[in-house]
Design a protein around this motif. Structure first.
Motif, PDB file in Angstrom:
ATOM      1  N   ARG A 154       0.852  -1.171   0.000  1.00  0.00           N
ATOM      2  CA  ARG A 154       0.000   0.000   0.000  1.00  0.00           C
ATOM      3  C   ARG A 154       0.889   1.223   0.000  1.00  0.00           C
ATOM      4  NH1 ARG A 154      -2.751   3.300   3.809  1.00  0.00           N
ATOM      5  NH2 ARG A 154      -4.983   3.362   3.387  1.00  0.00           N
ATOM      6  N   ILE A 155       0.519   2.215  -0.792  1.00  0.00           N
ATOM      7  CA  ILE A 155       1.212   3.498  -0.701  1.00  0.00           C
ATOM      8  C   ILE A 155       0.175   4.568  -0.467  1.00  0.00           C
ATOM      9  CG2 ILE A 155       2.667   5.211  -1.831  1.00  0.00           C
ATOM     10  CD1 ILE A 155       3.896   3.262  -3.502  1.00  0.00           C
ATOM     11  N   GLU A 156       0.418   5.362   0.535  1.00  0.00           N
ATOM     12  CA  GLU A 156      -0.461   6.492   0.762  1.00  0.00           C
ATOM     13  C   GLU A 156       0.271   7.732   0.302  1.00  0.00           C
ATOM     14  OE1 GLU A 156      -2.760   6.416   4.398  1.00  0.00           O
ATOM     15  OE2 GLU A 156      -2.361   8.556   4.673  1.00  0.00           O
ATOM     16  N   LEU A 157      -0.267   8.360  -0.733  1.00  0.00           N
ATOM     17  CA  LEU A 157       0.291   9.617  -1.223  1.00  0.00           C
ATOM     18  C   LEU A 157      -0.576  10.712  -0.627  1.00  0.00           C
ATOM     19  CD1 LEU A 157       0.781   8.499  -4.932  1.00  0.00           C
ATOM     20  CD2 LEU A 157       2.589   8.841  -3.242  1.00  0.00           C
ATOM     21  N   ALA A 158      -0.072  11.313   0.411  1.00  0.00           N
ATOM     22  CA  ALA A 158      -0.903  12.229   1.194  1.00  0.00           C
ATOM     23  C   ALA A 158      -0.420  13.659   0.994  1.00  0.00           C
ATOM     24  CB  ALA A 158      -0.851  11.846   2.666  1.00  0.00           C
TER      25      ALA A 158
END
Ligand code: SF4
Ligand code: SF4
Lengths: 84, 377
Positions: free
Chosen positions: B189-193
């Motif tokens: 999972r990658i969270e691009l926040a």
């Protein structure tokens, strides 16, 4: 290859005593399982295949449409990535 | 961030305050990194004021009784706590799912093995950039090699790995590289926040603020990847509320889903709330968590809709975004009860538009003037 459903390693199945519900707990998400969903997930141990799960539930709930509904439900959880 | 997926039936509760699902444990504000976008308060809690192992264990016991099922062990850098294994064991023993939120600095094989044995379920690793030099410039410290090693250790330990990337002016153009880094490092999972402007990030807003074209390009990049990644890796895009003109459903509503416990035991409805005046936030050393959640003034201040004024009061979206973020309303207008100025319907929205559209030097910043976060005396 026959599918023997098992929870993905990022998913923890547990009973929530405060809310009286079965849950899937993921790192960023909590899924509240409705109705009998928990008793289906409980059988996903990576040993039983889908037929065995259906057979076991059919025995427990005679007359219920498990043969139609359970594989669909399991497929949905697989699509979400919660079962593999 | 915790999202609760639920149907309509099943969970029936008496009306009134619902139990919380998640707890953000800021175990220590100490951190080997000095990220300019850090959302920790600019008044960091000193290490000598931190709760003890036994106090944290009690927090998790009370939290579990209250209904918490999930925790994020964060900071600062939680690995600075030498008793982290004991804290994980206490949370797991109380039946709470634990995710370690770390910079990766200080994660060694033995340490991870002990944490896993204690019941750690998942690791979220912060990444500043896919390029080592750019990454270290943003973090204000040598750290890239440590992150790479941490990712490998987590994967070898067969724990789920998530990457968290805070996006801003200096890394928004690297979305492709960041996704490829995630694939190479074995992330699920990658969270691009996109940066939320609180704490240190608010102080560094000028240097961090992207422009509209940059966001549009990054968004397209994310969309392209979504199709290609389907089923392989989850890609989360946390919207830039300033630029989109939409208020975010901050924490799923004030005192609705989750609570934050600061290193010294002060309990907040949101990690940014320490900046709000008159909050009078309670401490686990003085009160039980149940009282704090249900009864304290702090947790009831902006709970529900009573506090709302116009235009939120009559807006259909109020049950979805809860009028946006109180901390942002305060930071921008000086009044925490106003509509979040990020919302295009807010009478204060011009404040945000001006910040976004203010003319700036062209091109990505090479050496931005960051005020790196520093620990207090
Ligand atoms: S954002 Fe950077 S400085 Fe702040 S706690 Fe995380 S790693 Fe440390
Ligand atoms: S006016 Fe308030 S409730 Fe409506 S969209 Fe804006 S922030 Fe949300």
């Amino acid at each position: 290859m026959t599918w023997r459903p098992v929870l993905s390693r990022s998913v923890v199945f547990r009973h929530d005593r405060v809310r009286g519900a079965d849950l899937l707990v993921l790192p960023e998400r909590v899924v509240v399982l409705q109705g009998n969903a928990g008793s289906i997930v409980r059988l996903c141990d990576g040993v039983r295949d889908v037929d065995a799960i259906v057979a076991e539930l059919a025995e427990r709930h005679p007359g219920a449409p498990v043969a139609e509904e359970v594989p669909v439900f399991l497929g949905r959880l697989r699509k979400e990535g919660w079962l593999k | 961030m915790t999202e609760v997926v639920t149907g309509v039936s099943g969970v029936t509760r008496d009306s009134g305050v619902q139990p919380p699902w998640a707890l953000l444990a800021e175990l220590s504000h100490g951190c080997p990194l000095h990220c300019a976008y850090c959302s920790n308060p600019t008044e960091l809690v000193g290490r000598s004021e931190e709760l003890t192992t036994a106090q944290w264990a009690e927090v998790f016991r009370q939290a579990a009784d209250l209904g918490v099922v999930q925790s994020h062990l964060s900071g600062g850098e939680p690995l600075l706590r030498r008793d982290l294994t004991g804290i994980v064991a206490a949370a797991d023993g109380a039946g709470i799912h634990t995710q370690l939120v770390t910079s990766g600095v200080g994660l060694h094989e033995k340490r991870l093995a002990a944490l896993t044995a204690a019941g750690l379920r998942s690791v979220q690793l912060s990444v500043q950039h896919a390029d080592p030099r750019a990454s270290e410039l943003i973090a204000g410290a040598r750290s890239f090699a440590a992150k790479e090693r941490a990712a490998r250790l987590v994967r070898d330990a067969e724990l789920p790995l998530g990457l968290n990337v805070v996006l801003h002016r200096a890394n928004l153009d690297a979305v492709d590289d960041l996704v490829e880094l995630g694939l190479a490092w074995g992330a699920e999972r990658i969270e691009l926040a996109n940066t939320q402007f609180y704490g240190w990030a608010l102080r560094n807003r000028e240097a961090l603020m992207p422009d509209r074209e940059q966001i549009a390009r990054a968004r397209e990049g994310v969309e392209r990847w979504r199709g290609r990644l389907a089923g392989r890796m989850e890609l989360v895009w946390v919207v830039p509320d300033y630029i989109d003109g939409t208020a975010k459903p901050c924490m799923g509503g004030w005192g609705a889903l989750s609570l934050t416990v600061a290193p010294d035991g002060t309990v907040y409805p949101c990690p940014a709330a320490a900046a709000l005046p008159g909050l009078d936030a309670p401490n686990v050393k003085d009160h039980r968590l149940e009282w704090i959640w249900r009864e304290s003034k702090t947790f009831n201040l902006y709970r529900g809709e009573e506090w709302m004024g116009d235009p939120c009061r009559g807006c259909e979206l109020r049950t979805k975004d809860f009028g946006g973020c109180r901390c942002q309303a305060y930071a921008l207008t000086g009044d925490a009860t106003r509509t979040d100025p990020a919302c295009h319907l807010s009478p204060d929205h011009a404040l945000v538009r001006d910040l976004v559209d203010r003319p700036r030097l062209p091109g990505p910043m090479v050496a931005p003037a960051y005020a790196y976060r520093k620990e207090g005396p």
